[in-house]
Design a protein around this motif. Structure first.
Motif, PDB file in Angstrom:
ATOM      1  N   ASP A  35       0.805  -1.040  -0.050  1.00 17.13           N
ATOM      2  CA  ASP A  35       0.162   0.033  -0.087  1.00 17.13           C
ATOM      3  C   ASP A  35       0.815   1.304  -0.044  1.00 17.13           C
ATOM      4  OD1 ASP A  35      -2.334  -1.464   0.225  1.00 17.13           O
ATOM      5  OD2 ASP A  35      -2.331  -1.399   2.274  1.00 17.13           O
ATOM      6  N   GLY A  36       2.137   1.255   0.613  1.00 14.86           N
ATOM      7  CA  GLY A  36       2.845   2.347   0.570  1.00 14.86           C
ATOM      8  C   GLY A  36       2.770   3.378   1.910  1.00 14.86           C
ATOM      9  N   TRP A  37       3.049   4.632   1.745  1.00 12.62           N
ATOM     10  CA  TRP A  37       2.851   5.492   2.623  1.00 12.62           C
ATOM     11  C   TRP A  37       1.274   6.372   2.692  1.00 12.62           C
ATOM     12  CZ3 TRP A  37       4.268   6.096   7.300  1.00 12.62           C
ATOM     13  CH2 TRP A  37       4.378   7.291   8.264  1.00 12.62           C
ATOM     14  N   VAL A  38       0.495   5.682   3.028  1.00 13.31           N
ATOM     15  CA  VAL A  38      -0.985   6.471   2.830  1.00 13.31           C
ATOM     16  C   VAL A  38      -1.501   6.435   4.200  1.00 13.31           C
ATOM     17  CG1 VAL A  38      -1.226   4.951   0.569  1.00 13.31           C
ATOM     18  CG2 VAL A  38      -1.862   3.822   2.543  1.00 13.31           C
ATOM     19  N   LEU A  39      -2.824   6.849   4.146  1.00 10.75           N
ATOM     20  CA  LEU A  39      -3.507   7.298   5.352  1.00 10.75           C
ATOM     21  C   LEU A  39      -4.209   5.903   6.055  1.00 10.75           C
ATOM     22  CD1 LEU A  39      -4.409   9.249   7.249  1.00 10.75           C
ATOM     23  CD2 LEU A  39      -6.593   9.485   5.809  1.00 10.75           C
ATOM     24  N   HIS A  40      -4.743   5.027   5.065  1.00 13.71           N
ATOM     25  CA  HIS A  40      -5.338   3.868   5.710  1.00 13.71           C
ATOM     26  C   HIS A  40      -4.883   2.589   5.127  1.00 13.71           C
ATOM     27  CE1 HIS A  40      -8.024   6.186   8.164  1.00 13.71           C
ATOM     28  NE2 HIS A  40      -8.346   7.070   7.161  1.00 13.71           N
ATOM     29  N   PRO A  41      -3.614   2.023   5.531  1.00  6.88           N
ATOM     30  CA  PRO A  41      -3.173   0.880   4.810  1.00  6.88           C
ATOM     31  C   PRO A  41      -3.972  -0.174   5.093  1.00  6.88           C
ATOM     32  CG  PRO A  41      -1.828   1.561   6.713  1.00  6.88           C
ATOM     33  CD  PRO A  41      -2.893   2.361   6.648  1.00  6.88           C
ATOM     34  N   SER A  42      -3.993  -1.335   4.350  1.00  8.98           N
ATOM     35  CA  SER A  42      -4.457  -2.509   4.781  1.00  8.98           C
ATOM     36  C   SER A  42      -4.224  -3.275   5.917  1.00  8.98           C
ATOM     37  CB  SER A  42      -4.412  -3.602   3.626  1.00  8.98           C
ATOM     38  OG  SER A  42      -3.264  -3.766   2.898  1.00  8.98           O
ATOM     39  N   GLU A  43      -2.812  -3.188   6.206  1.00  5.90           N
ATOM     40  CA  GLU A  43      -1.969  -3.427   7.372  1.00  5.90           C
ATOM     41  C   GLU A  43      -1.573  -2.252   8.042  1.00  5.90           C
ATOM     42  OE1 GLU A  43       1.300  -6.965   8.462  1.00  5.90           O
ATOM     43  OE2 GLU A  43       1.178  -6.138   6.314  1.00  5.90           O
ATOM     44  N   ASP A  83       3.127  15.915  16.857  1.00  3.40           N
ATOM     45  CA  ASP A  83       3.605  17.261  16.727  1.00  3.40           C
ATOM     46  C   ASP A  83       4.550  17.542  15.443  1.00  3.40           C
ATOM     47  OD1 ASP A  83       4.222  20.044  16.870  1.00  3.40           O
ATOM     48  OD2 ASP A  83       5.215  19.757  18.791  1.00  3.40           O
ATOM     49  N   VAL A  84       4.032  18.173  14.296  1.00  2.00           N
ATOM     50  CA  VAL A  84       4.746  18.326  12.959  1.00  2.00           C
ATOM     51  C   VAL A  84       5.720  19.550  13.007  1.00  2.00           C
ATOM     52  CG1 VAL A  84       2.950  16.984  11.888  1.00  2.00           C
ATOM     53  CG2 VAL A  84       2.811  19.340  12.018  1.00  2.00           C
ATOM     54  N   ASN A  85       5.621  20.151  14.323  1.00  2.00           N
ATOM     55  CA  ASN A  85       6.383  21.559  14.043  1.00  2.00           C
ATOM     56  C   ASN A  85       7.760  21.653  14.190  1.00  2.00           C
ATOM     57  OD1 ASN A  85       3.796  23.015  13.967  1.00  2.00           O
ATOM     58  ND2 ASN A  85       3.620  22.775  16.090  1.00  2.00           N
ATOM     59  N   LYS A  86       8.381  20.782  14.875  1.00  2.17           N
ATOM     60  CA  LYS A  86       9.951  20.628  15.013  1.00  2.17           C
ATOM     61  C   LYS A  86      10.308  19.334  14.591  1.00  2.17           C
ATOM     62  CE  LYS A  86       9.353  20.351  20.352  1.00  2.17           C
ATOM     63  NZ  LYS A  86       8.020  20.394  20.130  1.00  2.17           N
ATOM     64  N   PRO A  87      10.508  19.111  13.515  1.00  6.96           N
ATOM     65  CA  PRO A  87      10.914  17.537  13.115  1.00  6.96           C
ATOM     66  C   PRO A  87      12.534  17.506  12.955  1.00  6.96           C
ATOM     67  CG  PRO A  87      10.300  18.597  11.115  1.00  6.96           C
ATOM     68  CD  PRO A  87       9.846  19.547  12.250  1.00  6.96           C
ATOM     69  N   ILE A  88      12.933  16.361  13.430  1.00  2.09           N
ATOM     70  CA  ILE A  88      14.280  16.043  13.231  1.00  2.09           C
ATOM     71  C   ILE A  88      14.812  16.155  11.885  1.00  2.09           C
ATOM     72  CG2 ILE A  88      16.447  14.702  13.597  1.00  2.09           C
ATOM     73  CD1 ILE A  88      14.620  13.465  15.943  1.00  2.09           C
ATOM     74  N   GLN A  89      13.953  15.599  11.210  1.00  4.45           N
ATOM     75  CA  GLN A  89      14.311  15.601   9.611  1.00  4.45           C
ATOM     76  C   GLN A  89      13.019  15.331   8.704  1.00  4.45           C
ATOM     77  OE1 GLN A  89      16.955  12.499   8.369  1.00  4.45           O
ATOM     78  NE2 GLN A  89      16.882  12.811   6.046  1.00  4.45           N
ATOM     79  N   LYS A  90      12.808  16.057   7.569  1.00  2.99           N
ATOM     80  CA  LYS A  90      11.799  16.146   6.874  1.00  2.99           C
ATOM     81  C   LYS A  90      11.884  15.426   5.522  1.00  2.99           C
ATOM     82  CE  LYS A  90       7.926  19.167   5.194  1.00  2.99           C
ATOM     83  NZ  LYS A  90       7.419  20.282   5.112  1.00  2.99           N
ATOM     84  N   LEU A  91      11.314  14.614   5.063  1.00  2.77           N
ATOM     85  CA  LEU A  91      11.373  13.915   3.663  1.00  2.77           C
ATOM     86  C   LEU A  91      10.166  14.336   2.692  1.00  2.77           C
ATOM     87  CD1 LEU A  91      12.852  10.747   4.895  1.00  2.77           C
ATOM     88  CD2 LEU A  91      14.079  12.556   4.183  1.00  2.77           C
ATOM     89  N   ASP A  92       9.996  15.108   1.699  1.00  3.80           N
ATOM     90  CA  ASP A  92       9.024  15.557   1.012  1.00  3.80           C
ATOM     91  C   ASP A  92       9.083  15.447  -0.546  1.00  3.80           C
ATOM     92  OD1 ASP A  92      10.802  17.573   0.523  1.00  3.80           O
ATOM     93  OD2 ASP A  92       9.487  19.077   1.262  1.00  3.80           O
ATOM     94  N   CYS A 116      -1.313  11.955  11.040  1.00  2.00           N
ATOM     95  CA  CYS A 116      -0.833  11.272  12.107  1.00  2.00           C
ATOM     96  C   CYS A 116      -1.680  10.817  13.188  1.00  2.00           C
ATOM     97  CB  CYS A 116       0.098  12.191  12.858  1.00  2.00           C
ATOM     98  SG  CYS A 116       0.913  11.432  14.323  1.00  2.00           S
ATOM     99  N   GLN A 117      -2.733  11.906  13.435  1.00  2.26           N
ATOM    100  CA  GLN A 117      -3.984  11.667  14.411  1.00  2.26           C
ATOM    101  C   GLN A 117      -4.696  10.345  14.090  1.00  2.26           C
ATOM    102  OE1 GLN A 117      -3.060  14.344  13.502  1.00  2.26           O
ATOM    103  NE2 GLN A 117      -2.734  15.710  15.190  1.00  2.26           N
ATOM    104  N   GLN A 118      -4.708  10.001  12.704  1.00  4.44           N
ATOM    105  CA  GLN A 118      -5.751   8.792  12.133  1.00  4.44           C
ATOM    106  C   GLN A 118      -4.949   7.913  11.700  1.00  4.44           C
ATOM    107  OE1 GLN A 118      -8.217  10.189   9.046  1.00  4.44           O
ATOM    108  NE2 GLN A 118      -7.743  12.281   9.139  1.00  4.44           N
ATOM    109  N   GLY A 119      -3.516   7.849  12.270  1.00  8.28           N
ATOM    110  CA  GLY A 119      -2.867   6.497  12.378  1.00  8.28           C
ATOM    111  C   GLY A 119      -1.877   6.465  11.382  1.00  8.28           C
ATOM    112  N   GLN A 120      -1.397   7.529  10.554  1.00  3.16           N
ATOM    113  CA  GLN A 120      -0.309   7.326   9.662  1.00  3.16           C
ATOM    114  C   GLN A 120       0.924   7.786  10.357  1.00  3.16           C
ATOM    115  OE1 GLN A 120      -0.767   9.770   5.920  1.00  3.16           O
ATOM    116  NE2 GLN A 120       0.967   8.901   5.139  1.00  3.16           N
ATOM    117  N   LYS A 121       1.328   6.671  11.216  1.00  2.00           N
ATOM    118  CA  LYS A 121       2.619   6.770  12.006  1.00  2.00           C
ATOM    119  C   LYS A 121       3.331   5.567  11.915  1.00  2.00           C
ATOM    120  CE  LYS A 121       1.867   8.005  16.211  1.00  2.00           C
ATOM    121  NZ  LYS A 121       1.140   8.472  17.436  1.00  2.00           N
ATOM    122  N   LEU A 122       4.626   5.608  12.279  1.00  2.00           N
ATOM    123  CA  LEU A 122       5.405   4.370  12.148  1.00  2.00           C
ATOM    124  C   LEU A 122       6.658   4.511  13.158  1.00  2.00           C
ATOM    125  CD1 LEU A 122       6.314   1.461  10.801  1.00  2.00           C
ATOM    126  CD2 LEU A 122       7.531   2.818   9.257  1.00  2.00           C
TER     127      LEU A 122
END
Length: 242
Positions: A35-43, A83-92, A116-122
């Motif tokens: 599924d890749g980096w998505v909001l609601h993956p199958s796993e 919190d997305v305001n002070k990341p260590i590293q940003k990949l976009d 992130c609040q909906q579960g897109q975190k690892l």
């Protein structure tokens, strides 16, 4: 034609869901599987991370469309608070690649507002490096000592030497010598042979004893005295009658 398309699709899915090994021997993981980096993956991302093993120098790939999402490397506090305001590293840049340069946990969240609040975190935990001892040549053994000469075998102690005169050697048995034949004594029986070639020893003649000799001498002397006395009487008688 349809078979070729199906095979290509299978290879694409396998490349997405499985970890691949690069030329350096490290593995390349695709976050979220197919599924890749998505909001609601199958796993769930947590389940996907738990069934994989990550090591130092491995790489993780986040597949997403550029401009629609991003990947933020954050601390544990920011991960928990999304919190997305002070990341260590940003990949976009889309299909972002991150290489693990140490062991321990790494925290990733989506840069899109609310994802992130909906579960897109690892959370990825990289295993500690195990240093294998280098293969060394076996230690050289010390040279073996030269063989020592064995002590001479102890010889039996000689018998004590007697200082007295040595005993005479045993005489060799000699054959019996025949006894010399004696002259036959007159009046003795002829010798009889008691064996082949061996004459019996003659019977020794005992010499007359001294007592017999003296008695014989006395008898002769008495006889001679009587004879002389008789002759004297005869002479005297003849002269008397004449």
């Amino acid at each position: 034609m349809e078979a070729s398309k199906g095979l290509a699709a299978l290879l694409l899915v396998a490349g997405v869901t499985m970890a691949l090994m690069d030329s350096a021997g490290a593995y390349v993981f695709y976050a979220g599987g197919r599924d890749g980096w998505v909001l609601h993956p199958s796993e769930n991302y947590g389940d996907w991370a738990e069934r994989n093993r990550f090591q130092v120098a491995d790489t993780i790939v986040f597949k997403y469309k550029k401009g629609e999402d991003s990947v933020l490397v954050v601390s544990k506090q920011d991960y928990d608070a999304c919190d997305v305001n002070k990341p260590i590293q940003k990949l976009d840049g889309g299909d972002s690649v991150f290489k693990f340069d140490r062991s321990g946990p790494f925290y990733f969240i989506s840069g899109a507002p609310g994802n992130c609040q909906q579960g897109q975190k690892l959370v990825v935990v990289v295993m500690a490096v195990r240093h294998c001892p280098p293969i060394s040549s076996p230690p050289s053994l010390p040279p073996s000592p030269p063989p020592t000469s064995k002590p001479p075998a102890s010889s039996p102690s000689p018998a004590p030497v007697s200082h007295g005169p040595a005993p005479p050697p045993f005489p060799e048995p000699r054959p019996p010598t025949p006894a010399p034949s004696a002259a036959p004594v007159p009046g003795s029986p002829p010798p009889t042979s008691s064996g082949a070639g061996i004459s019996p020893a003659p019977t020794p003649i005992e010499p007359p004893s001294s007592s017999s000799s003296s008695s014989s001498s006395s008898s002769s002397y008495a006889s001679n005295w009587s004879l002389g006395k008789t002759l004297l009487l005869m002479v005297l008688g003849a002269s008397f009658f004449a």
